[in-house]
Design a protein around this motif. Structure first.
Motif, PDB file in Angstrom:
ATOM      1  N   THR A  13       0.814  -1.229   0.000  1.00  0.00           N
ATOM      2  CA  THR A  13       0.000   0.000   0.000  1.00  0.00           C
ATOM      3  C   THR A  13       0.845   1.275   0.000  1.00  0.00           C
ATOM      4  O   THR A  13       0.492   2.219  -0.720  1.00  0.00           O
ATOM      5  N   PRO A  14       1.960   1.378   0.751  1.00  0.00           N
ATOM      6  CA  PRO A  14       2.772   2.598   0.648  1.00  0.00           C
ATOM      7  C   PRO A  14       3.315   2.839  -0.758  1.00  0.00           C
ATOM      8  O   PRO A  14       3.282   3.970  -1.269  1.00  0.00           O
ATOM      9  N   VAL A  15       3.805   1.775  -1.398  1.00  0.00           N
ATOM     10  CA  VAL A  15       4.376   1.927  -2.743  1.00  0.00           C
ATOM     11  C   VAL A  15       3.284   2.267  -3.755  1.00  0.00           C
ATOM     12  O   VAL A  15       3.441   3.181  -4.586  1.00  0.00           O
ATOM     13  N   LEU A  16       2.168   1.554  -3.699  1.00  0.00           N
ATOM     14  CA  LEU A  16       1.084   1.803  -4.648  1.00  0.00           C
ATOM     15  C   LEU A  16       0.501   3.205  -4.460  1.00  0.00           C
ATOM     16  O   LEU A  16       0.191   3.891  -5.447  1.00  0.00           O
ATOM     17  N   SER A  17       0.365   3.642  -3.214  1.00  0.00           N
ATOM     18  CA  SER A  17      -0.165   4.987  -2.971  1.00  0.00           C
ATOM     19  C   SER A  17       0.797   6.054  -3.494  1.00  0.00           C
ATOM     20  O   SER A  17       0.373   7.065  -4.065  1.00  0.00           O
ATOM     21  N   TYR A  18       2.107   5.818  -3.338  1.00  0.00           N
ATOM     22  CA  TYR A  18       3.110   6.749  -3.879  1.00  0.00           C
ATOM     23  C   TYR A  18       3.024   6.815  -5.400  1.00  0.00           C
ATOM     24  O   TYR A  18       3.082   7.901  -5.995  1.00  0.00           O
ATOM     25  N   VAL A  19       2.838   5.660  -6.036  1.00  0.00           N
ATOM     26  CA  VAL A  19       2.715   5.618  -7.498  1.00  0.00           C
ATOM     27  C   VAL A  19       1.498   6.422  -7.947  1.00  0.00           C
ATOM     28  O   VAL A  19       1.578   7.216  -8.908  1.00  0.00           O
ATOM     29  N   MET A  20       0.367   6.275  -7.257  1.00  0.00           N
ATOM     30  CA  MET A  20      -0.851   7.003  -7.639  1.00  0.00           C
ATOM     31  C   MET A  20      -0.665   8.507  -7.470  1.00  0.00           C
ATOM     32  O   MET A  20      -1.102   9.297  -8.311  1.00  0.00           O
ATOM     33  N   ALA A  21      -0.009   8.919  -6.372  1.00  0.00           N
ATOM     34  CA  ALA A  21       0.237  10.351  -6.156  1.00  0.00           C
ATOM     35  C   ALA A  21       1.147  10.902  -7.245  1.00  0.00           C
ATOM     36  O   ALA A  21       0.928  12.016  -7.752  1.00  0.00           O
ATOM     37  N   SER A  22       2.145  10.144  -7.642  1.00  0.00           N
ATOM     38  CA  SER A  22       3.093  10.593  -8.668  1.00  0.00           C
ATOM     39  C   SER A  22       2.428  10.682 -10.034  1.00  0.00           C
ATOM     40  O   SER A  22       2.675  11.628 -10.796  1.00  0.00           O
ATOM     41  N   ILE A  23       1.572   9.712 -10.353  1.00  0.00           N
ATOM     42  CA  ILE A  23       0.861   9.746 -11.638  1.00  0.00           C
ATOM     43  C   ILE A  23      -0.069  10.954 -11.700  1.00  0.00           C
ATOM     44  O   ILE A  23      -0.133  11.669 -12.707  1.00  0.00           O
ATOM     45  N   GLY A  24      -0.802  11.198 -10.612  1.00  0.00           N
ATOM     46  CA  GLY A  24      -1.685  12.360 -10.572  1.00  0.00           C
ATOM     47  C   GLY A  24      -0.912  13.663 -10.723  1.00  0.00           C
ATOM     48  O   GLY A  24      -1.336  14.572 -11.442  1.00  0.00           O
ATOM     49  N   ALA A  25       0.248  13.738 -10.060  1.00  0.00           N
ATOM     50  CA  ALA A  25       1.084  14.933 -10.159  1.00  0.00           C
ATOM     51  C   ALA A  25       1.613  15.126 -11.576  1.00  0.00           C
ATOM     52  O   ALA A  25       1.601  16.238 -12.111  1.00  0.00           O
ATOM     53  N   ALA A  26       2.076  14.032 -12.190  1.00  0.00           N
ATOM     54  CA  ALA A  26       2.607  14.115 -13.552  1.00  0.00           C
ATOM     55  C   ALA A  26       1.541  14.589 -14.534  1.00  0.00           C
ATOM     56  O   ALA A  26       1.781  15.477 -15.370  1.00  0.00           O
ATOM     57  N   LEU A  27       0.345  14.035 -14.415  1.00  0.00           N
ATOM     58  CA  LEU A  27      -0.746  14.448 -15.288  1.00  0.00           C
ATOM     59  C   LEU A  27      -1.107  15.908 -15.062  1.00  0.00           C
ATOM     60  O   LEU A  27      -1.324  16.671 -16.015  1.00  0.00           O
ATOM     61  N   GLY A  28      -1.189  16.286 -13.789  1.00  0.00           N
ATOM     62  CA  GLY A  28      -1.534  17.661 -13.467  1.00  0.00           C
ATOM     63  C   GLY A  28      -0.523  18.654 -14.031  1.00  0.00           C
ATOM     64  O   GLY A  28      -0.894  19.690 -14.586  1.00  0.00           O
ATOM     65  N   LEU A  29       0.751  18.325 -13.904  1.00  0.00           N
ATOM     66  CA  LEU A  29       1.798  19.209 -14.422  1.00  0.00           C
ATOM     67  C   LEU A  29       1.741  19.301 -15.944  1.00  0.00           C
ATOM     68  O   LEU A  29       1.859  20.394 -16.515  1.00  0.00           O
ATOM     69  N   ARG A  30       1.584  18.161 -16.611  1.00  0.00           N
ATOM     70  CA  ARG A  30       1.522  18.183 -18.073  1.00  0.00           C
ATOM     71  C   ARG A  30       0.313  18.975 -18.556  1.00  0.00           C
ATOM     72  O   ARG A  30       0.407  19.746 -19.529  1.00  0.00           O
ATOM     73  N   CYS A  31      -0.826  18.808 -17.885  1.00  0.00           N
ATOM     74  CA  CYS A  31      -2.031  19.544 -18.276  1.00  0.00           C
ATOM     75  C   CYS A  31      -1.866  21.039 -18.027  1.00  0.00           C
ATOM     76  O   CYS A  31      -2.337  21.862 -18.819  1.00  0.00           O
ATOM     77  N   THR A  32      -1.194  21.392 -16.941  1.00  0.00           N
ATOM     78  CA  THR A  32      -0.972  22.811 -16.644  1.00  0.00           C
ATOM     79  C   THR A  32      -0.025  23.427 -17.658  1.00  0.00           C
ATOM     80  O   THR A  32      -0.224  24.578 -18.087  1.00  0.00           O
ATOM     81  N   SER A 185       2.967  11.832  -0.055  1.00  0.00           N
ATOM     82  CA  SER A 185       3.026  10.650   0.801  1.00  0.00           C
ATOM     83  C   SER A 185       3.564  10.998   2.190  1.00  0.00           C
ATOM     84  O   SER A 185       3.078  10.492   3.204  1.00  0.00           O
ATOM     85  N   SER A 186       4.563  11.885   2.222  1.00  0.00           N
ATOM     86  CA  SER A 186       5.131  12.316   3.508  1.00  0.00           C
ATOM     87  C   SER A 186       4.079  13.031   4.346  1.00  0.00           C
ATOM     88  O   SER A 186       3.991  12.823   5.562  1.00  0.00           O
ATOM     89  N   MET A 187       3.282  13.875   3.679  1.00  0.00           N
ATOM     90  CA  MET A 187       2.221  14.576   4.404  1.00  0.00           C
ATOM     91  C   MET A 187       1.237  13.569   5.000  1.00  0.00           C
ATOM     92  O   MET A 187       0.841  13.675   6.164  1.00  0.00           O
ATOM     93  N   HIS A 188       0.871  12.558   4.204  1.00  0.00           N
ATOM     94  CA  HIS A 188      -0.096  11.561   4.681  1.00  0.00           C
ATOM     95  C   HIS A 188       0.436  10.806   5.893  1.00  0.00           C
ATOM     96  O   HIS A 188      -0.244  10.713   6.927  1.00  0.00           O
TER      97      HIS A 188
END
Length: 259
Positions: A13-32, A185-188
């Motif tokens: 769960t820590p690794v998978l949650s980190y992957v999801m946060a990173s994917i969301g961030a990458a998409l958000g940055l590319r869209c911005t 992830s650190s914040m969580h």
């Protein structure tokens, strides 16, 4: 006091949650990045996509991590309306921050305002999600660690928006996304270390839904949305690519006219 386990399934769960946060961030940055190169309704639509991607990534990160959260001596259920509200809060506040940067005239002030708004929103999403917990006992928090988690959220959000304004290349965006995923992830987990549970054993049925009944299928659905959005963004031409295509088209027309 009940014993808290933040990773009942090991590193999954820590690794998978980190992957999801990173994917969301990458998409958000590319869209911005796409949004800042556009105007009018096109910019607005890219910013909406960025907000939904980042908000979904952050929320999915939180609740995938919560799949590994267990307390000795009690089951854990979740209040469904509060959990859904936490998702809406994540998207709305991230949207406010992204739009502040995307349409703000003074970049510095917009960055500070957007980072503060988004960071406080991320923290609100986290603790609203925690308020949805239903268990046999009382949940309490260490105020200092709660404050630290909020500071981490604000700093992470401000850094993310700064990256959106200043980082353009795909490689740099990927690196920034990994850093942002680590920050979220650190914040969580900082927020989770602030938690203490005083268990009151009971045979009474808990209200709400279990993580596997509700959180898991919703997280899978949102994760699928992120991957579909990633494919859409990857296949959509950038402003430079559209300009190059238009230039090639005009060149072809002139060549045909000359013959």
């Amino acid at each position: 006091m009940g014993h808290l386990d933040h990773a009942a399934y090991g590193w999954l769960t820590p690794v998978l949650s980190y992957v999801m946060a990173s994917i969301g961030a990458a998409l958000g940055l590319r869209c911005t990045v796409r949004a800042l190169a556009a105007t009018g309704a096109v910019r607005r639509n890219w910013l909406l996509t960025a907000a939904s991607a980042i908000g979904t990534g952050i929320w999915t990160m939180h609740f995938v991590a919560m799949l590994g959260f267990e307390v000795t001596g009690t089951e854990i259920h979740y209040n469904v309306p509060l959990t859904i509200l936490s998702l809406l809060v994540a998207m709305l506040v991230v949207g406010a921050g992204v739009f502040a940067v995307g349409f703000g005239k003074a970049r510095g002030r917009s960055l500070v305002l957007g980072g503060l708004t988004t960071g406080l929103g991320v923290a609100s999403m986290h603790y609203l999600g925690m308020a949805a917990l239903r268990l046999h006992g009382e949940v309490s928090y260490d105020p200092l660690l709660v404050g630290l988690s909020v500071v981490i959220a604000v700093v992470a959000a401000t850094a993310a928006l700064w990256a959106a304004l200043n980082i353009k290349s795909p490689v740099a965006v990927a690196a920034a996304s990994l850093v942002m995923g680590a920050a979220v992830s650190s914040m969580h987990y900082t927020g989770m270390t602030a938690v203490a549970v005083s268990v009151s054993p009971s045979d009474a049925a808990l209200p709400g839904a279990t993580a596997m009944q509700f959180i898991f299928p919703l997280a899978v659905g949102l994760g699928s949305y992120l991957f579909i959005t990633a494919a859409f963004v990857a296949l959509s031409p950038t402003a430079d690519e559209r300009a190059a295509s238009a230039s090639a088209g005009h060149l072809g027309e002139h060549t045909a006219a000359a013959h």
